[in-house]
Design an enzyme around this catalytic site. Structure first.
Site, PDB file in Angstrom:
ATOM      1  N   GLU A 117      28.292  49.563  32.130  1.00  0.00           N
ATOM      2  CA  GLU A 117      27.473  49.142  33.279  1.00  0.00           C
ATOM      3  C   GLU A 117      26.225  50.101  33.709  1.00  0.00           C
ATOM      4  O   GLU A 117      25.552  49.709  34.270  1.00  0.00           O
ATOM      5  CB  GLU A 117      28.359  48.965  34.424  1.00  0.00           C
TER       6      GLU A 117
ATOM      7  N   ASP B 200      33.495  47.763  33.300  1.00  0.00           N
ATOM      8  CA  ASP B 200      34.912  48.330  34.087  1.00  0.00           C
ATOM      9  C   ASP B 200      36.082  47.441  33.921  1.00  0.00           C
ATOM     10  O   ASP B 200      35.880  46.345  33.610  1.00  0.00           O
ATOM     11  CB  ASP B 200      34.385  48.393  35.606  1.00  0.00           C
TER      12      ASP B 200
ATOM     13  N   ASP C 239      38.275  45.838  35.487  1.00  0.00           N
ATOM     14  CA  ASP C 239      38.668  45.060  36.610  1.00  0.00           C
ATOM     15  C   ASP C 239      37.836  43.681  36.827  1.00  0.00           C
ATOM     16  O   ASP C 239      37.389  43.296  35.797  1.00  0.00           O
ATOM     17  CB  ASP C 239      38.229  45.766  38.197  1.00  0.00           C
TER      18      ASP C 239
ATOM     19  N   GLU D 121      35.682  42.277  38.420  1.00  0.00           N
ATOM     20  CA  GLU D 121      34.184  42.322  38.489  1.00  0.00           C
ATOM     21  C   GLU D 121      33.495  42.819  37.051  1.00  0.00           C
ATOM     22  O   GLU D 121      32.598  42.230  36.482  1.00  0.00           O
ATOM     23  CB  GLU D 121      33.501  43.194  39.569  1.00  0.00           C
TER      24      GLU D 121
ATOM     25  N   TYR E 129      39.200  55.364  37.078  1.00  0.00           N
ATOM     26  CA  TYR E 129      38.655  54.225  37.734  1.00  0.00           C
ATOM     27  C   TYR E 129      39.165  54.266  39.099  1.00  0.00           C
ATOM     28  O   TYR E 129      40.109  54.196  39.647  1.00  0.00           O
ATOM     29  CB  TYR E 129      38.899  52.958  37.094  1.00  0.00           C
TER      30      TYR E 129
ATOM     31  N   ARG F 193      38.743  51.734  41.502  1.00  0.00           N
ATOM     32  CA  ARG F 193      39.026  50.419  42.075  1.00  0.00           C
ATOM     33  C   ARG F 193      40.186  50.038  41.645  1.00  0.00           C
ATOM     34  O   ARG F 193      40.471  49.380  40.508  1.00  0.00           O
ATOM     35  CB  ARG F 193      37.869  49.320  41.796  1.00  0.00           C
TER      36      ARG F 193
ATOM     37  N   HIS G 291      46.293  48.887  37.096  1.00  0.00           N
ATOM     38  CA  HIS G 291      45.736  50.193  36.785  1.00  0.00           C
ATOM     39  C   HIS G 291      46.250  51.450  37.344  1.00  0.00           C
ATOM     40  O   HIS G 291      47.053  51.166  38.527  1.00  0.00           O
ATOM     41  CB  HIS G 291      44.076  50.421  37.349  1.00  0.00           C
TER      42      HIS G 291
END
Length: 854
Positions: free
Chosen positions: A4, A77, A79, A81, A291, A293, A338
């Site tokens: 990203e 990432d 997750d 999103e 990470y 989130r 996570h």
């Protein structure tokens, strides 16, 4: 491999070597076009996607490289999103016929060589349930926004938008304000005695029983009763009837989740939720933390082992528990599986990362301490309670306190609280002297203290995030953007780090509670979140969820759209009557117009929002701001307009008036008379004729600049007081400076502003705030080719069609970071000037070549 961000791409490319080409997508590459019809409920909720304008060039590069590759790895990432971005990339490349034979999805929770290498050894396919959950959330948010917002524009003046989750967060803030306004303080008293032991040591004790009756909080309700109890305490002769000591153990907190990180960063570092997430993102991309989130509190086994090694090295063996601590989260789906937010290498203490920008260093320090403390031994206390009786049995007092026997994890970390409990006696920090049962301490003095119950505190960012999480509303990773939208829409404001609802926010909440009550209910919104979790777990079909929502929501919006705005405003007027027109307590009508006497006040809607007006308009022109309740300001008492005197130049009458946007001064009574608002830092009671004339005379010419000969002016603009000279500006700190700044000071301020602000040629449209990483001030400016944002070093244009006044700080920082990552713009080479051919005697007629497009 596609990731990203360019920073992440650069780091991972080092790990993978020259056989791999790691490139950045710069976040989302496609989105729903911001227009009606992007989600079509009539066509089974088909969604139309559009490549974002500023991603077109990047997608062309990605497609070119993907065509030439034999393997494509989607590594966005880990997750919901991130899965969505990978899906968008896959679908776009598929449509462009640019997919290689092998397409794989890999995820890693930290950007370290070991984590990336391990992820490369375990590729998978796209997680369809996670993508479906994203599609459902995006469709729901779109349908609410693009269906409800037109209703607001037509029926509720001044409202900009409503959102599925933001409206519920706004309701929390607004309801808390109502609770505060409706709160009726209750008086109560406490009686304390100070006791002296034979050795001279003293300690306090609280009266808990009097005249044979146990005391509750409100037993001593007034001064007379409290003083009578105080006299009995002073007259008593005491003995210690009981001494009870109990060991107390306090366990450490689990490592950070997204939510708890935002809360603690707000409490300890004063960072907003958006700043916290931006700073954590930078730490993650640099490989310093896992990470950020996540809803999980688990830690990998190797991380726990490393934490124990660091504890053993830095502390005593007593600080290390015999066995590792294992924390379990209440995760319901794959997204929440996570690890907790933790350093990737715990041996790197904050002292080894001193070169990081200050915001990153402070946040890393917080994460490092919390993670290490989570694996440390429990803190141990001895809590002691001492009971004293007087000889006549009329009085019983109690003293309590605790002694820290072993600090354990408290040697490193202590969690802050949002709001201390009311009447906290501070027993946790009080240490009692050694007191034996049967001792006879003497009461040296007694005191009776008056208290009043306190209203519930307004939400801070930390406490609001905590409440949203408790209610199961939204996702922790979205809280930062939700809170920022509320600020940017001016539905709320922050004062002393607390949320206050603005007038338009209260009006919007009232409208939604009156007409869309179900959709701002906490249980309903939390229920939708549970359904989204079930979709991501593969247990529910996302289109079934959309159908069920739309079936009830759309008819409701159609019903409200058919109502007249006046009908809607009358209904809201009735709904808000207790707030707008509270009972005065003297039997008079709270709606009676204070100006004409026989008119009645009611809520009205206008071009610029709601306000209070008299029913006898236009004969009676009395108005009041929506947020000012009857009796709260002088305008409600009929003191405006207030005559200040004749203008010394024009002779026209100058008056102080109250309008729907606050107080202002006016010169004369002509059709469009000169007016000037009263600045926020000016006391309305202190506005006299002299001050009014000064305000009406702005801008003020201070003099001519000694270098240019052009005027230097001081004035008050949309964003406060400022100096202006030759198209350049400098801020002033107060209204007083507007009228008192002299030539020398003005020249210095302009020079300093030019030096610190670079090419500062105009007043900013908006001061966005400090960049979450660099700390530089980000400003929204109007440029030759449209609005742009700048941090003084890098300028970044806004996306085409974007509303500059709704831009958030996070979005502005992202634009600047992305522009900086691309490097300086390449200068276009000018085409060489062609020499004219030698003229011929009889040249043939030629058609003129079309001019080249620049």
């Amino acid at each position: 491999m596609i990731v990203e961000s360019p920073a992440k791409a650069k780091t991972i490319n080092k790990y993978l070597g020259s056989n791999y080409d790691v490139i950045a997508s710069y976040g989302h590459v496609r989105d729903l076009p911001p227009k009606d019809g992007s989600v079509d409920p009539e066509n089974d909720f088909a969604m139309k996607w559009q490549v974002q304008t500023d991603r077109s060039k990047q997608l062309r590069e990605i497609a070119s490289k993907a065509k030439a590759a034999d393997r494509l790895i989607l590594a966005t990432d880990p997750d919901r999103e991130g899965e969505a971005i990978s899906w968008h990339l896959y679908e776009h490349l598929k449509a462009k016929k640019a997919l290689p034979d092998t397409v794989e999805r890999v995820t890693f929770n930290q950007i370290t060589k070991a984590a990336v290498t391990a992820a490369m050894g375990a590729p998978r396919q796209l997680d369809t349930p996670l993508v479906d959950a994203y599609l459902a959330r995006r469709a729901l948010d779109y349908l609410v926004g693009f269906t409800l917002s037109p209703v607001l524009w037509r029926k509720l003046p001044g409202a900009k938008s409503a959102g599925r989750v933001q409206s519920v967060a706004l309701r929390l803030i607004t309801e808390r304000e109502r609770d505060i306004e409706a709160f009726d303080p209750q008086e109560y008293w406490t009686v304390l005695g100070t006791f002296k032991l034979p050795g001279g040591q003293t300690f306090p004790a609280r009266l808990v029983k009097w005249q044979g009756n146990p005391l509750d909080k409100f037993s001593l309700g007034n001064a007379a009763v409290a003083n009578e109890a105080k006299a009995d305490v002073e007259a008593g002769r005491y003995s210690v009837s009981a001494v009870e000591t109990k060991p107390v153990t306090r366990n450490p907190y689990p490592p950070f989740t997204t939510s708890t990180l935002q809360q603690e960063a707000s409490r300890k570092l004063g960072m907003s939720a958006s700043d916290t997430m931006r700073t954590a993102q930078a730490l993650y991309e640099a490989g310093h933390i896992t990470y950020m989130r996540t809803d999980g509190v688990e830690m990998a086994g190797e991380a726990i082992a490393q934490a124990r090694d660091v504890i053993a090295d830095r502390y005593t063996t007593a600080h290390l528990p015999k066995s590792p601590r294992v924390y379990k989260s209440k995760a319901k789906n794959a997204q929440e599986a996570h690890e907790a937010v933790r350093p990737t290498d715990l041996s790197k203490g904050p002292e080894r990362l001193s070169r990081l920008p200050e915001a990153q260093r402070r946040l890393y320090d917080l994460i490092w301490k919390r993670t290490l403390a989570s694996q440390m031994a429990s803190a141990k206390f001895d809590r002691t309670t001492v009971t004293l009786h007087d000889a006549h049995g009329r009085v019983e007092l109690r003293a309590s306190g605790q002694v820290l026997v072993f600090p354990g994890y408290l040697a490193l970390y202590r969690e802050d609280v949002d709001d201390a409990p009311e009447d906290d006696a501070g027993d946790d920090d009080r240490r009692l002297p050694k007191i034996d049962k049967g001792a006879a301490p003497e009461c040296s003095e007694a005191s009776a203290e008056q208290h009043f119950t306190q209203p519930p505190p307004r939400f801070s960012e930390a406490s609001l995030v905590k409440r949203l999480e408790e209610l199961g509303i939204g996702r922790p990773s979205t809280y930062a953007s939700i809170l920022q939208v509320l600020k940017d829409r001016e539905y709320v404001r922050m004062e002393q780090k607390r949320f206050y609802p603005e007038e338009k926010g209260r009006l919007l909440t009232a409208f939604l509670e009156r007409y869309f009550e179900r959709y701002v209910q906490y249980d309903f919104t939390a229920g939708l979140e549970e359904q989204l979790d079930e979709i991501s777990a593969g247990d529910e079909n996302y289109k079934d969820v959309l159908r069920a929502f739309w079936k009830d929501f759309f008819p409701k919006t159609e019903e409200i759209m058919e109502r007249q705005p006046s009908e809607v405003m009358a209904s809201i007027d009735e709904f808000l009557e207790p707030m707008l027109f509270p009972d005065k307590g003297d039997g008079t009508d709270p709606r009676a117009c204070p100006s004409c006497g026989d008119g009645r006040l009611a809520l009205r809607g206008g071009k610029f929002g709601a306000f209070i007006a008299c029913s006898n308009y236009p004969e009676c022109k009395f108005t009041r701001e929506f947020g000012n309740r009857s009796g709260d300001d002088a305008g409600a008492a009929g003191e405006y307009p207030k005559e200040l005197g004749g203008h010394p130049v024009s002779g026209e009458l100058v008056t102080l008036r109250s309008g729907r946007f606050g107080l202002f001064v006016q010169e004369g009574e002509e059709k469009k008379p000169p007016r000037a608002s009263i600045p926020k830092d000016v006391d309305p009671d202190g506005v006299d004729l002299d001050m009014a004339v000064k305000l009406l005379g702005l801008p003020r010419v201070i003099g001519q600049h000694p270098e240019t000969g052009k005027d230097i002016e001081s004035a008050i603009g949309r964003y406060g007081p400022y100096l202006r000279h030759d198209g350049k500006y400098a801020k002033l700190s107060s209204t007083e400076e507007v009228f008192e700044t002299g030539m020398n000071a003005a020249v210095v301020k302009l020079a300093e502003a030019a030096k610190s602000g670079g090419r500062k040629t105009a007043e900013p449209l908006k001061i966005m705030g400090a960049h979450p990483i660099s700390g530089d001030e980000i400003r929204l400016m109007e440029g030759r080719y449209g609005p742009y944002v700048t941090d003084g070093t890098t300028n970044a244009s806004l996306k085409r069609g974007a509303d500059p006044m709704t831009l958030t700080l996070e979005e502005a920082a992202t634009l600047i970071d992305e522009r900086a990552a691309k490097g300086p713009a390449k200068k276009r080479r000018k085409a060489p000037v062609k020499k004219k051919p030698a003229a011929k005697k009889k040249p043939a007629a030629k058609r003129k070549a079309p001019a080249k497009k620049g």
